[in-house]
Scaffold this motif. Structure first.
Motif, mmCIF file in Angstrom:
data_model
loop_
_atom_site.group_PDB
_atom_site.id
_atom_site.type_symbol
_atom_site.label_atom_id
_atom_site.label_comp_id
_atom_site.label_asym_id
_atom_site.label_seq_id
_atom_site.Cartn_x
_atom_site.Cartn_y
_atom_site.Cartn_z
ATOM 1 N N GLN A 568 98.274 57.983 17.150
ATOM 2 C CA GLN A 568 98.755 56.781 16.800
ATOM 3 C C GLN A 568 97.847 55.643 16.631
ATOM 4 O O GLN A 568 97.653 55.031 15.809
ATOM 5 N N GLU A 571 95.453 55.927 13.691
ATOM 6 C CA GLU A 571 96.169 55.772 12.505
ATOM 7 C C GLU A 571 96.664 54.272 12.155
ATOM 8 O O GLU A 571 97.169 53.704 11.282
ATOM 9 N N ALA A 572 96.605 53.578 13.382
ATOM 10 C CA ALA A 572 97.170 52.401 13.389
ATOM 11 C C ALA A 572 96.180 51.184 12.549
ATOM 12 O O ALA A 572 95.118 51.577 12.523
ATOM 13 N N VAL A 580 100.067 49.642 20.478
ATOM 14 C CA VAL A 580 99.662 51.146 20.955
ATOM 15 C C VAL A 580 98.942 51.058 22.210
ATOM 16 O O VAL A 580 99.101 51.888 23.377
#
Length: 977
Positions: A568, A571-572, A580
């Motif tokens: 995550q 991809e954040a 996250v």
């Protein structure tokens, strides 16, 4: 003034009696005309049973028991309710209706029932009722499909918990709250379970005790509910966490959860965004639906929301730095308290309405029952406290105030409450202090301290000890002053040893550091070397080896969850990365709490100069630094046969400016092994003639007396403190060159590391090499290529292959997270003697320093990942920017009083490494390659500290003049843990 109840609101409150209960009563009335119609009665009864909100409320109306049961099934249903409500006294057979009403009153927990003393022994009464309900559940649980017995049981247990809390028996209060948690979970009541977990945690947090256990109760719930829709229950949970973190001193977590409270309250329409409290309250009332059968439930929500707003304002008042902001939150809290009072008046009216309806009496008009206010006695005492404090501020030392203080000890409100009695004795002690009556003050404060100890209130104990210290002024009382400070330190360290989560353990002594500083000062004046050494150890990094599970199913689950959060993160976008990151931290903390083990406080009284010198080899010395308060520092030089100690005062701005002169002025074209966003802050550090500031700093840190004592020394170990962790001592000017030219230099987190067996440069064991030149984008940034890093690990692989040392190679394409952290790779990695990483690094984040990352070809590994390893490495080499830096400003503090270690250093020591070679500032790519290759070559046959010295000297001899400046090579330093 009582709140005037608008007619429409009064009608809404009465509308609850037109709900299911009212329909049930009408059905019973209808049944009274059908006594002989046996075929109708069971059907009506069952319909009543199904539609009633509180089935046993039917019996309170006193009608159903008058009707003969129609069949065996009906007889059993009636006996089911009577079985658990009969009292153990003579009235139980004569008046079962009175018995039922009595028990229903207790089971529903009207707090004034206990306060008013309507029963001689509430504990016995409630315990008997709990036993009866347990038996009823066993006998009739299958019939009670709506769970009324379960509700009554939970109510009763919560009553006892509240009763014990009111009497300051926190152990019993917590025990019953935990019992309610277990029962609620057994009954599938998630909301009640969470409510009681919060209650138990709140009790455990009282006095800053049992912080671990409290966090372990509620933090895992937050992990689950953080993604659920906003709710009042979640806001209450957030407040519990905010309050707990505030008591540990962690303002970062406190403020985070405070914001969650406000966000949830706004989302569910219970926000407090208006300045006019009355307008807000009326808007809340307007949301009460006319069809609501239980208006009391809605008012309870208003009450809880108003209370939360008041608690929120109180915590904000504590945590905001500016006095003007504090005043704003004080005013807001007062408005919230006014709103809470109005809610209480409405609830009291509803209870009055209930009683009159049950008795068949006319409903009275709305008035405020001041004599039955739940907090009446407490409010009076609080008002008295406020008045006394006002007189203290005015400097009142009159005999009239003396009489008022001692008279208050006879007040029932004080005699029946341990904490209130403690507060009065504390005030008496402060009063006598103001009058200069030290002996009387000491007696009063000792009494208050004993009461605080009995009540298990750590914060109050420490506050009273602080007042005692103020009594012991002048040379005649210095022994008493030291003993009092050491008593406080013993309490603080015992509590700190019970805190597992590292940030909270660090923050815990932030507002208590004066006890340590004063004790150090007195021990220095008393020439008590051993005590001084022990106290200095208390304020040095100690807690980097946590008891986190590294093997087994749970450890594997944690690794998978961290891996999912890593994906995550990659991809954040920048806005969601912080969320996250926080999830990784909460995940780590919850698992750490679950795996916590009992720790004993460090025995600082057992520390001694002899034990320190035992850990020193021939030609070794230790420089030990410790900051007190306000720019006062202690310097110590320890050799095999002597200890030199000096006290120095320094202007803090001068010190910060001289430290900042290192790592600055990065030249154009300086290719750093860091994310591009971190380099400019060091490049912008430009000073005219920085070498002059280096020289001035060296003269302060290494006074002439120390330099003379170091003649003949070969290995200098340095134990810094606070901002001195950012100083490259090895690169300080010394005797016409640099310190590292005269000594092998290594660094220590604390002196307790000294007894470790010295490294002899063992040539056996394998070497793990991790390095790459290409990196995945992260946080919206592209990471620059590092050709020198890849060349570095490839050259090292060739070198070790040539001399026959096994190499675990993760170079180039193999430098991927999933590859390095695979089960087989980890097993090999954990056996390596040397682990070397040549990658991009980043400056540790102030708010989450364990998230310091080392970037790979497809992602990163951070401190959390590393902590799960079990290394046996003699040395871990981090050839990456900032990879050895310890964050100075952490969790909202400019510096940590406890000096705890975070970042990658902490993580690798936690994993088991003996030493870590890292960097303080950006590493220039080509310089990193040359220095690190030379280091490994000299590591064969030398200790890591000596190998780094020889590699640095070789670099200074061979590097071109333009790359011999400290900014190129001074970043690298070795820490022994």
């Amino acid at each position: 003034m009582p709140l005037s109840l608008p007619p429409d609101l009064r009608n809404r409150l009465l509308a609850r009696f037109e709900g299911a209960e009212a329909r049930a009563v009408r059905l019973v009335d209808e049944a009274s005309s059908l006594k002989s119609a046996a075929d109708r009665w069971p059907a009506l009864f069952r319909e009543t049973w199904d539609k009633s909100a509180d089935h046993h409320r039917l019996f309170l109306h006193g009608r159903l028991l008058d009707y003969p049961p129609a069949d065996d099934e009906e007889t059993e249903m009636i006996q089911q309710w009577l079985a658990f409500v009969r009292r153990q006294n003579d009235e139980s057979d004569d008046n079962p209706i009175k018995t039922l009403e009595f028990h229903e009153l207790i089971g529903s927990f009207y707090p004034r029932f206990i306060d008013a003393g309507d029963t001689p022994d509430p504990v016995e009464t409630m315990s008997n009722l709990i036993s009866e309900v347990h038996q009823a559940i066993k006998d009739y649980g299958d019939v009670d499909t709506k769970g009324d017995l379960a509700t009554l049981l939970l109510n009763c247990i919560e009553v006892l918990s509240s009763y014990y809390e009111q009497r300051n028996d926190l152990l019993q209060a917590v025990a019953h709250a935990n019992m309610a948690v277990i029962k609620a979970e057994d009954f599938g009541r998630r909301g009640r379970a969470m409510k009681n977990r919060c209650r138990s945690a709140k009790l455990l947090f009282v006095g800053s005790r049992n912080i671990d256990e409290a966090l372990n109760l509620v933090l895992p719930i937050w992990e689950v509910v953080q993604d659920r829709p906003p709710s009042l229950d979640r806001a209450v949970l957030a407040y519990t966490l905010a309050k707990g973190y505030a008591q540990t001193g962690d303002l970062t977590e406190t403020n985070y959860f405070l914001e969650k409270i406000v966000a949830d309250l706004r989302a569910i329409g219970l926000g407090l965004d208006e300045d006019d409290t009355a307008a807000v309250f009326n808007s809340w009332l307007n949301t009460l639906p006319s069809w609501e059968p239980r208006a009391n439930y809605t008012l309870e929500r208003f009450m809880a929301a108003a209370t939360l707003h008041g608690q929120y304002a109180t915590l904000r008042e504590i945590t905001v730095p500016a006095p003007e902001d504090r005043k704003f939150w004080q005013e807001r809290r007062e408005r919230c308290l006014d709103m809470i009072e109005k809610c209480r008046e409405l609830q009291a009216y509803q209870e009055l309405v209930d009683q009159h309806v049950i008795a068949g009496q006319p409903i009275p008009a709305f008035t405020a029952w001041n004599e039955q206010r739940l907090d009446h006695a407490a409010s009076n005492f609080n008002q008295w406290l406020t008045a006394i404090y006002d007189r203290f501020e005015e400097g009142d030392q009159s005999d009239e105030l003396h009489t008022a203080l001692y008279t208050k000890l006879e007040d029932d409100t004080v005699k029946s409450d341990l904490v209130n009695e403690m507060l009065v004795w504390q005030l008496i002690g402060e009063f006598h202090t103001c009058r200069g009556e030290v002996e009387d003050s000491e007696k009063a404060l000792n009494t208050a301290y004993e009461l605080a100890t009995t009540a298990n209130r750590l914060e109050e104990q420490l506050h009273i000890l602080k007042l005692m210290v103020g009594n012991y002024l002048g040379p005649d009382h210095i022994g008493q002053r030291l003993d009092t400070c050491l008593s406080a330190i013993d309490l603080i360290e015992a509590a700190r040893a019970d805190i597992t989560t590292p940030y909270q353990r660090s923050a815990f002594i932030q507002d208590k550091y004066e006890f340590y500083a004063l004790s150090l000062k007195i021990s220095w004046k008393n020439n008590d070397t051993d005590l001084m050494l022990g106290l200095m150890e208390l304020v040095k990094a100690r807690g980097y080896k946590e008891a986190l599970l590294r093997q087994g199913e749970e450890a594997e689950d944690l690794k998978e969850e961290l891996g999912a959060l890593h994906r995550q993160s990659m991809e954040a976008d920048p806005e969601t990365l912080a969320s996250v990151t926080r999830r990784r931290q909460i995940l780590y903390d919850t698992r750490l709490l679950r795996a916590r083990s009992q720790r004993e406080p460090f025995d600082y009284r057992a520390a001694s100069f002899f034990k320190v010198t035992e850990g020193l080899g021939e030609g070794e010395a230790v420089l030990n630094y410790c900051e007190l308060i306000g720019g006062v520092w202690f310097f110590q030089l320890i050799t095999g046969d002597r200890l030199l100690a000096q006290e120095y005062q320094v202007d803090e701005e001068w010190l910060h400016e001289h430290i900042a002169a290192f790592g600055g002025g990065l030249p154009a074209g300086y290719r750093g092994r860091a994310m591009a966003g971190y380099v400019p802050k060091y490049r912008d550090r430009t000073f005219a003639r920085p070498e002059l500031k280096h020289k001035e700093l060296a003269e302060w840190l290494l006074p002439d007396e120390f330099r003379e004592a170091l003649i003949g020394c070969r290995h200098l170990r340095i134990c810094p403190h606070h901002e001195l962790h950012a100083v490259p001592f090895h690169a300080l000017p010394y005797e016409g060159g640099y310190l590292i030219e005269q000594f092998a230099v290594s660094y220590l987190p604390n002196l307790s590391c000294l007894p470790l067996a010295p490294s002899s440069g063992n040539e056996g064991g394998s070497v793990a090499l991790i390095g790459t030149d290409c990196f995945a984008d992260f946080n919206g940034q592209g990471l620059t290529s590092l050709p020198g890093a890849l060349a570095e690990v490839n050259e090292l692989a060739a070198y070790y292959n040539d001399i026959g040392v096994p190499v675990l190679n993760f170079n180039g394409e193999a430098a991927r997270r999933e590859h390095i952290l695979s089960r087989d790779a980890v097993q090999e990695l954990e056996t390596c003697r040397v682990v070397h990483l040549a990658v991009h690094g980043e400056d540790p984040l102030a708010e989450s320093p364990m998230d310091a990352r080392l970037f790979l070809r497809d992602g990163f590994i951070d401190g959390f990942d590393v902590s799960l390893l079990r290394l046996s490495a003699e040395v871990v080499v981090l050839s990456a920017c900032f990879a050895g830096a310890r964050p100075q400003a952490v969790r909202g503090f400019d510096e940590l009083a406890a000096d705890d270690m975070y970042g990658l250093q902490s993580a690798f020591f936690s994993a088991g490494a003996s030493s870590v070679l890292g960097a303080l500032w950006p590493v220039e790519d080509q310089t990193g390659k040359e220095l690190m290759v030379a280091f490994h070559q000299h590591l064969q046959g030398h200790s890591p500290a000596e190998a780094l010295r020889l590699a640095t000297l070789e670099y200074l001899r061979l590097a071109p003049p333009e790359r011999r400046g400290v900014v190129y090579w001074g970043s690298f330093f070795l820490v022994e843990g």
